[in-house]
Design a protein around this motif. Structure first.
Motif, short mmCIF file in Angstrom:
data_model
loop_
_atom_site.label_atom_id
_atom_site.label_comp_id
_atom_site.label_asym_id
_atom_site.label_seq_id
_atom_site.Cartn_x
_atom_site.Cartn_y
_atom_site.Cartn_z
N ILE A 63 0.86 -1.17 0.00
CA ILE A 63 0.00 0.00 0.00
C ILE A 63 0.90 1.23 0.00
N GLU A 64 0.68 2.13 -0.93
CA GLU A 64 1.53 3.31 -1.07
C GLU A 64 0.75 4.59 -0.78
N GLU A 65 1.31 5.42 0.08
CA GLU A 65 0.73 6.72 0.41
C GLU A 65 1.85 7.71 0.67
N ASN A 66 1.53 9.01 0.54
CA ASN A 66 2.53 10.05 0.75
C ASN A 66 2.18 10.95 1.93
N ILE A 67 3.23 11.39 2.64
CA ILE A 67 3.06 12.43 3.65
C ILE A 67 4.20 13.43 3.46
N GLU A 68 4.06 14.58 4.10
CA GLU A 68 5.08 15.61 4.00
C GLU A 68 5.64 15.90 5.39
N VAL A 69 6.96 15.86 5.51
CA VAL A 69 7.63 16.11 6.78
C VAL A 69 8.72 17.15 6.55
N LYS A 70 8.67 18.24 7.27
CA LYS A 70 9.63 19.35 7.09
C LYS A 70 9.66 19.81 5.64
N GLY A 71 8.52 19.73 4.98
CA GLY A 71 8.42 20.16 3.59
C GLY A 71 8.88 19.13 2.59
N VAL A 72 9.38 17.99 3.06
CA VAL A 72 9.92 16.94 2.18
C VAL A 72 8.89 15.82 2.03
N LEU A 73 8.74 15.32 0.82
CA LEU A 73 7.78 14.25 0.55
C LEU A 73 8.35 12.90 0.99
N LEU A 74 7.57 12.17 1.79
CA LEU A 74 7.92 10.80 2.14
C LEU A 74 6.93 9.87 1.45
N LYS A 75 7.45 8.97 0.63
CA LYS A 75 6.62 8.01 -0.09
C LYS A 75 6.61 6.70 0.70
N LEU A 76 5.57 6.52 1.48
CA LEU A 76 5.48 5.38 2.40
C LEU A 76 4.91 4.16 1.68
N ILE A 77 5.53 3.02 1.91
CA ILE A 77 5.04 1.77 1.33
C ILE A 77 4.90 0.73 2.45
N ASP A 78 3.65 0.39 2.74
CA ASP A 78 3.38 -0.66 3.73
C ASP A 78 3.41 -2.00 2.99
#
Length: 445
Positions: free
Chosen positions: A255-270
């Motif tokens: 499962i792939e989703e994105n979040i933003e941390v300190k303005g940087v995109l994190l592409k999370l893959i469960d």
């Protein structure tokens, strides 16, 4: 040059639709279809002033706003007119058709920005910064694109180009006066080129950080079944994206989703829980989990606090580390299990949200130095990386051979360096490079 026109707003209904025209006949065409009580004729429009009036085509009428930008003080460097009408699909289409009927040609993708480049309003790298901003998915990427569009890279490269050009002129002059100038020219040029080579290397060293700022950081969440991978994903996202149950093997695919941390995109893959299984579908998910881990920038290896790693976990962890991956050890359920002294990593409770901010910050800090922000001069473009690399190689050859080979041979490599750098600013880029860049733009930009 022909006058061009197109729709500059996205397809679909909206509050406002924008039609843009650029070229010598833009004002003349606009005056044939736009009328305002403020003026007898729109040809008398004051530049940079917004007028309210009516547009009249052969099919429709609309109350709109119109603005005229006089060359060379416009985006394209040419006379430019923009109509802001109601944002219905058919309205903007009919206004555009009337502009074409009155003599304008339909613009190609990126043609407005291409004209800005050809008319000296922007450099080639400035244009690439604009497209980077349009395509940006994070605050950091927007800021990096903005900095690029405002000449951050082109100014730096132009300064280096000027130094290289100075060395070329000095060495060329020494050909006419070898006895008087050659030795001194070689010494001065070698010193200057060593400085510029270092400047280019410093730029090149920002490419890793620049790449993560532009494209984001791929994060694989890996572990055996039922250690809390899906719970962690949901907590990071702040929503129930993945199904969470006590039944092992619930997650069978990634499962792939994105979040933003300190303005940087994190592409999370469960990923699917890694375990021995006879279920064909689940086993495919397990295999994919290992492949995802190998292809990610960082792996969150999640296990449970309060116990040693199972042999199966040790095997998986060693396999991931063998790929020289960045691994963050995360110990879940620290709210109910006390971590062991030998458990080095980040302690979290995916259920209660404990340790999540620390985990987010740790991921970003692994790739983005605290001393670097997205407003710095960074190499975020692969084309720029390749070109600078070639320029460094040519300068390095020049430095090594300047006292060994005839000046004519040295100049060949030095001119190559100048040419490569010009592919960034645009003053030596060929037509194919230019066309390829502007073809990435949307219509109307």
């Amino acid at each position: 040059m022909k006058t061009i026109a197109t729709i500059s707003t996205p397809v679909g209904s909206g509050a406002i639709g924008i039609i843009r025209m650029s070229g010598d006949e833009a004002l003349d065409i606009a005056s044939k279809i736009f009328f305002t009580k403020k003026l007898t004729n729109f040809k008398d429009a004051q530049p940079n002033y917004m007028y309210f009036g009516n547009i009249v085509t052969s099919t429709i009428k609309d109350s709109i706003l119109a603005v005229y930008f006089k060359a060379p003080h416009s985006y394209t460097g040419e006379d430019l007119v923009e109509f802001q009408c109601h944002g219905g699909v058919r309205i903007v289409e009919e206004i555009l058709k009337e502009c074409l009927k009155q003599g304008a040609d339909l613009a190609d993708k990126g043609e407005f920005t291409k004209r800005a480049f050809l008319n000296g309003k922007i450099t080639l790298s400035d244009a690439e910064g604009i497209i980077d901003m349009i395509n940006a998915e994070s605050i950091a990427a927007i800021n990096a694109g903005y900095n690029l569009s405002k000449g951050g890279i082109s100014d730096k490269i132009s300064q280096i180009q000027d130094k290289v050009l100075y060395c070329i002129s000095q060495l060329e002059a020494s050909l006419d006066y070898p006895d008087e100038m050659e030795d001194e020219a070689k010494i001065d040029c070698k010193e200057a080129l060593e400085i510029e080579k270092k400047n280019l290397e410093n730029l090149l060293n920002t490419s890793n950080v620049g790449g993560y700022i532009k494209k984001g950081i791929t994060v694989a969440i890996v572990g055996i079944a039922n250690v809390g991978k899906s719970s962690l994903l949901n907590t990071l996202l702040g929503t129930d994206r993945a199904i969470v149950t006590d039944i092992a093997g619930t997650t069978r695919d990634s499962i792939e989703e994105n979040i933003e941390v300190k303005g940087v995109l994190l592409k999370l893959i469960d990923t699917a829980g890694i375990r021995e299984t006879k279920d064909v579908v689940e086993s495919i998910g397990v295999e994919r989990s290992l492949e995802i881990a190998k292809g990610s920038d960082v792996v969150i290896f999640i296990t449970e606090a309060g116990r040693d790693l199972f042999s199966e976990e040790i095997k998986i962890l060693n396999e991931i580390k063998a790929q020289e991956k960045n691994v963050i050890m995360v110990y879940n359920k620290c709210d109910i299990n006390k971590p062991l002294e030998n458990q080095k990593g980040i302690y979290i409770s995916a259920k209660k949200g404990e340790g999540i901010e620390e985990l987010k910050n740790t991921i970003v800090d692994m790739f983005i130095s605290k001393n670097i922000d997205s407003s710095s001069i960074l190499i975020t473009n692969q084309r720029h990386f390749e070109v600078i690399k070639k320029a460094i190689e040519s300068i390095d050859i020049t430095i090594n051979n300047i006292n060994k080979e005839p000046i004519e041979c040295t100049l060949v490599d030095l001119r190559k360096a100048y040419f490569y750098l010009g592919e960034i600013t645009g003053n030596s880029a060929n037509e194919d490079i230019i066309d390829n860049i502007f073809n990435k733009f949307c219509l109307g930009k």
